[in-house]
Design an enzyme around this catalytic site. Structure first.
Site, PDB file in Angstrom:
ATOM      1  N   LYS A 196       0.838  -1.199   0.000  1.00 28.29           N
ATOM      2  CA  LYS A 196       0.000   0.000   0.000  1.00 28.29           C
ATOM      3  C   LYS A 196       0.878   1.257   0.000  1.00 28.29           C
ATOM      4  O   LYS A 196       0.679   2.166  -0.785  1.00 28.29           O
ATOM      5  CB  LYS A 196      -0.928  -0.032   1.219  1.00 28.29           C
ATOM      6  CG  LYS A 196      -1.831   1.165   1.307  1.00 28.29           C
ATOM      7  CD  LYS A 196      -2.787   1.051   2.480  1.00 28.29           C
ATOM      8  CE  LYS A 196      -3.486   2.396   2.673  1.00 28.29           C
ATOM      9  NZ  LYS A 196      -4.374   2.434   3.811  1.00 28.29           N
ATOM     10  N   GLU A 202      10.423  -4.718   4.410  1.00 28.44           N
ATOM     11  CA  GLU A 202      10.463  -6.127   4.006  1.00 28.44           C
ATOM     12  C   GLU A 202      10.166  -6.253   2.505  1.00 28.44           C
ATOM     13  O   GLU A 202      10.886  -6.926   1.757  1.00 28.44           O
ATOM     14  CB  GLU A 202       9.412  -6.942   4.781  1.00 28.44           C
ATOM     15  CG  GLU A 202       9.701  -7.132   6.252  1.00 28.44           C
ATOM     16  CD  GLU A 202       9.082  -6.052   7.118  1.00 28.44           C
ATOM     17  OE1 GLU A 202       8.805  -4.943   6.592  1.00 28.44           O
ATOM     18  OE2 GLU A 202       8.879  -6.305   8.321  1.00 28.44           O
ATOM     19  N   GLY A 254      -4.898  -1.596   4.838  1.00 27.41           N
ATOM     20  CA  GLY A 254      -4.110  -2.733   4.354  1.00 27.41           C
ATOM     21  C   GLY A 254      -4.772  -4.076   4.620  1.00 27.41           C
ATOM     22  O   GLY A 254      -4.866  -4.927   3.740  1.00 27.41           O
ATOM     23  N   ARG A 255      -5.273  -4.267   5.827  1.00 34.95           N
ATOM     24  CA  ARG A 255      -5.837  -5.586   6.183  1.00 34.95           C
ATOM     25  C   ARG A 255      -7.249  -5.788   5.642  1.00 34.95           C
ATOM     26  O   ARG A 255      -7.857  -6.826   5.871  1.00 34.95           O
ATOM     27  CB  ARG A 255      -5.783  -5.792   7.698  1.00 34.95           C
ATOM     28  CG  ARG A 255      -6.389  -4.671   8.516  1.00 34.95           C
ATOM     29  CD  ARG A 255      -6.034  -4.794   9.993  1.00 34.95           C
ATOM     30  NE  ARG A 255      -6.522  -3.673  10.783  1.00 34.95           N
ATOM     31  CZ  ARG A 255      -5.879  -2.525  10.948  1.00 34.95           C
ATOM     32  NH1 ARG A 255      -4.717  -2.328  10.342  1.00 34.95           N
ATOM     33  NH2 ARG A 255      -6.381  -1.556  11.677  1.00 34.95           N
ATOM     34  N   GLU A 340      -4.749  -6.430  14.834  1.00 35.22           N
ATOM     35  CA  GLU A 340      -4.264  -5.113  14.416  1.00 35.22           C
ATOM     36  C   GLU A 340      -5.410  -4.100  14.485  1.00 35.22           C
ATOM     37  O   GLU A 340      -5.193  -2.911  14.691  1.00 35.22           O
ATOM     38  CB  GLU A 340      -3.686  -5.183  12.989  1.00 35.22           C
ATOM     39  CG  GLU A 340      -2.803  -4.008  12.635  1.00 35.22           C
ATOM     40  CD  GLU A 340      -1.935  -4.240  11.398  1.00 35.22           C
ATOM     41  OE1 GLU A 340      -0.766  -4.650  11.531  1.00 35.22           O
ATOM     42  OE2 GLU A 340      -2.424  -4.008  10.283  1.00 35.22           O
ATOM     43  N   HIS A 371      -4.595 -32.960  17.522  1.00 38.03           N
ATOM     44  CA  HIS A 371      -3.429 -33.748  17.925  1.00 38.03           C
ATOM     45  C   HIS A 371      -2.312 -32.853  18.420  1.00 38.03           C
ATOM     46  O   HIS A 371      -1.159 -33.269  18.472  1.00 38.03           O
ATOM     47  CB  HIS A 371      -2.974 -34.609  16.739  1.00 38.03           C
ATOM     48  CG  HIS A 371      -4.061 -35.531  16.275  1.00 38.03           C
ATOM     49  ND1 HIS A 371      -4.259 -36.784  16.814  1.00 38.03           N
ATOM     50  CD2 HIS A 371      -5.063 -35.344  15.388  1.00 38.03           C
ATOM     51  CE1 HIS A 371      -5.323 -37.346  16.243  1.00 38.03           C
ATOM     52  NE2 HIS A 371      -5.827 -36.480  15.371  1.00 38.03           N
ATOM     53  N   LYS A 500       9.356  -0.904  14.292  1.00 35.70           N
ATOM     54  CA  LYS A 500       9.944  -0.598  12.979  1.00 35.70           C
ATOM     55  C   LYS A 500      11.044   0.442  13.126  1.00 35.70           C
ATOM     56  O   LYS A 500      12.127   0.311  12.567  1.00 35.70           O
ATOM     57  CB  LYS A 500       8.880  -0.019  12.041  1.00 35.70           C
ATOM     58  CG  LYS A 500       7.874  -0.997  11.484  1.00 35.70           C
ATOM     59  CD  LYS A 500       7.013  -0.276  10.445  1.00 35.70           C
ATOM     60  CE  LYS A 500       5.784  -1.074  10.077  1.00 35.70           C
ATOM     61  NZ  LYS A 500       4.866  -0.351   9.212  1.00 35.70           N
TER      62      LYS A 500
HETATM   63  O1  F6P Z   1       3.193  -2.933   9.750  1.00 31.83           O
HETATM   64  C1  F6P Z   1       1.831  -3.050   9.639  1.00 31.83           C
HETATM   65  C2  F6P Z   1       1.346  -2.739   8.248  1.00 31.83           C
HETATM   66  O2  F6P Z   1       1.289  -1.381   8.055  1.00 31.83           O
HETATM   67  C3  F6P Z   1       0.004  -3.396   8.004  1.00 31.83           C
HETATM   68  O3  F6P Z   1      -1.040  -2.662   8.480  1.00 31.83           O
HETATM   69  C4  F6P Z   1       0.035  -3.556   6.522  1.00 31.83           C
HETATM   70  O4  F6P Z   1      -0.923  -4.468   6.093  1.00 31.83           O
HETATM   71  C5  F6P Z   1       1.449  -4.018   6.320  1.00 31.83           C
HETATM   72  O5  F6P Z   1       2.188  -3.277   7.257  1.00 31.83           O
HETATM   73  C6  F6P Z   1       1.999  -3.832   4.950  1.00 31.83           C
HETATM   74  O6  F6P Z   1       1.982  -2.502   4.549  1.00 31.83           O
HETATM   75  P1  F6P Z   1       2.148  -2.094   3.042  1.00 31.83           P
HETATM   76  O7  F6P Z   1       1.067  -2.712   2.261  1.00 31.83           O
HETATM   77  O8  F6P Z   1       2.106  -0.613   3.024  1.00 31.83           O
HETATM   78  O9  F6P Z   1       3.493  -2.611   2.576  1.00 31.83           O
END
Ligand code: F6P
Length: 535
Positions: A196, A202, A254-255, A340, A371, A500
């Site tokens: 987003k 990452e 995002g979620r 979240e 199990h 972060k």
């Molecule tokens: O670190 C949390 C977050 O901001 C989530 O809310 C989001 O889904 C995820 O990181 C990834 O964010 P982006 O889509 O901006 O890379």
């Protein structure tokens, strides 16, 4: 006396009652179940009775759940700490008008949806190929909401998968991208960078790694990349041409973003048609949520059951237990969605939350969990409300006997949780095995199940794209209703920021660039050990 107090008094007054005893009312199963568009939600195996339900409904009304819901659908900026509207529901609307600040957002939504479909069709049917020919594999690089939703849905819709193979890479751990790319042909792999913000460390790090990997074989790797983001200004800087950039706006959290371009991987795997059915299922749940009376409203009922267990009975966690292997990623997806969204310590106005935040959500598919951790659920000292999900039918007609066993296990678990096994029954069992005296007594005690443990079951006919859409939207709205009742802003996530920031500051400590003298002794010790490798 508040409704919260009344609910607790009600719980205490009924404290001696066992769930099983409530079934003396022969209509209980029916009264405490709802059937909506092919879904059966049975919450009769809980301690809720008519009195508790009416107090919970009063609580929902007193918290203006209906007004808040209508405000959300009307594009009000209910995400107050970020000043944003919450309109992910527009992403699954078939059309119509959805206004935000007097502007209809639907033309943009529909245009992006149709661009996604054109792109997916071209990739799936060979109109758009990699340097080495038709794409065999697609790697979606994203994390959190840009990973969990599409990864969960791609697995869920496996019976519809007739496109390229989908792989999801999320972790900054190089092992993830390394192992994923290991078996792939760079010349026939498409990479989607899904973020987003297009800044997430990452995702951007993995995207660069994928680009380097591809550059070893493919003349111009950017031609085999697509991007999904609401920061379309940043995607160009990465070298991805606008024709392969799919944007969405800041009113999609995002979620909550699976329904739009973040779902591109799902569409590539199964095709635009099943993807559209998933949207239709989500939209059908939206319509139900907007129109059904609170007492018959599935998301509201799920939320009230949750509030009862979490806030009134004090059960800190809830287990989501899909008896559906293709929903294996649902618990992880719901962890983000629920924790979240509702893991907040302050109310909307910034004051301390007067009660606990939302519950800890966890789970695994059945029967695997049986199990592993069900021991604690049945005999541990803490009560874990369980939420079972089950399809009446599997997708494999020749394996119907396995599906029957799966279903029998699911139903048996909720029955066992409620019924338990008394000391007398355990003694009889041991006597039947020839034990007597002290040994019988000792062994019998280990075989007692306290029972009276609550669960709900969501039953659906088959896990189709439509049903998947219903289930996801059901949970989204449940989280929203719980958040409204708790007075939380369910749409921000400030709690992810501090870690972060500290990670960014620690990276140069680990590389030895800075000494990190300002860090605490534990962090310094660990950093030194990581840097030097001397343990
Ligand atoms: O670190 C949390 C977050 O901001 C989530 O809310 C989001 O889904 C995820 O990181 C990834 O964010 P982006 O889509 O901006 O890379």
């Amino acid at each position: 006396m508040t409704i919260w107090d009344e609910l607790k008094d009600h719980r205490d007054a009924n404290g001696g009652l066992r769930i099983l005893d409530l079934f003396a009312d022969e209509n209980r199963a029916e009264t405490f179940s709802r059937r909506v568009d092919g879904l059966l939600f049975d919450f009769s195996k809980t301690a809720l009775d008519a009195g508790a339900m009416s107090l919970l409904l009063e609580l929902a009304r007193s918290r203006s759940v209906e007004n808040r819901r209508d405000a959300m659908f009307a594009g009000a900026r209910i995400n107050e700490t970020e000043g944003r509207a919450v309109l992910h529901t527009a992403l699954r609307a078939p059309g119509g008008v959805v206004e935000l600040d007097g502007r209809d957002v639907m033309p943009g939504v529909l245009e992006t949806r149709s661009r996604m479909a054109d792109f997916a069709n071209a990739v799936r049917h060979g109109g758009l190929v990699g340097q080495g020919g038709t794409y065999t594999d697609v790697v979606n690089i994203g994390i959190g909401g840009s990973d969990l939703g599409p990864a969960m849905a791609t697995l869920a819709l496996a019976p519809w998968a007739d496109g390229p193979r989908l792989h999801y890479v999320s972790n900054i751990d190089g092992a993830h991208i390394h192992d994923t790319l290991a078996g792939l042909d760079p010349a026939r792999t498409l990479v989607i960078v899904a973020s987003k913000t297009f800044t997430t460390i990452e995702t951007m790090t993995n995207a660069r790694t994928a680009r380097d990997w591809m550059a070893g074989t493919v003349a111009d790797p950017a031609t085999q990349f697509a991007a999904v983001s609401s920061a379309t200004d940043k995607t160009g800087a990465f070298g991805i041409p606008p024709a392969r950039v799919f944007g969405f706006e800041d009113w999609v959290g995002g979620r909550y973003s699976l329904w739009g371009p973040i779902g591109l991987g799902v569409m590539l795997a199964v095709g635009p048609e099943p993807f559209g059915q998933m949207l239709a299922g989500g939209h059908a749940m939206d319509t139900h949520f907007r129109e059904a009376d609170l007492a018959d409203n599935l998301p509201v009922l799920l939320a009230l059951v949750g509030i009862w267990h979490n806030q009134i009975c004090g059960h800190a966690t809830r287990a989501v237990l899909p008896y559906d292997q293709r929903l294996a990623r649902l618990p992880a997806y719901l962890q983000q969605l629920e924790m979240e969204s509702n893991g907040k310590r302050v109310a909307m106005d910034g004051t301390d939350l007067a009660r606990d935040s939302g519950p800890i959500v966890w789970g695994e598919p059945g029967t695997n969990g049986q199990h592993a951790f069900y021991q604690l659920i049945h005999q541990g000292t803490r009560i874990v409300p369980c939420e079972f999900l089950l399809a009446a039918e599997g997708h494999e007609p020749d394996l119907a006997h396995q599906h029957r066993l799966l279903a029998a296990n699911c139903l048996a678990q909720s029955e066992a949780l409620m019924r338990g096994r008394s000391l007398e029954e355990a003694r009889a069992l041991m006597a039947g095995k020839g034990l007597s005296g002290d040994e019988l007594e000792r062994q019998a005690r280990h075989r007692v199940f306290p029972g009276n443990r609550p669960s709900t079951t969501l039953l659906y006919k088959r896990l189709t794209p439509f049903v998947l859409g219903q289930i996801i939207a059901l949970y989204e709205h449940r989280v929203f209703v719980e958040g409204v009742i708790l007075g939380i802003n369910s749409f921000d996530q400030w709690g992810v920021e501090l870690g972060k920031e500290l990670a960014l500051a620690l990276e140069p400590v680990l590389s030895g660039e800075v000494d990190g003298a300002e860090k605490d002794a534990s962090t310094r010790q660990l950093a030194r050990a990581v840097r030097t490798g001397s343990l």
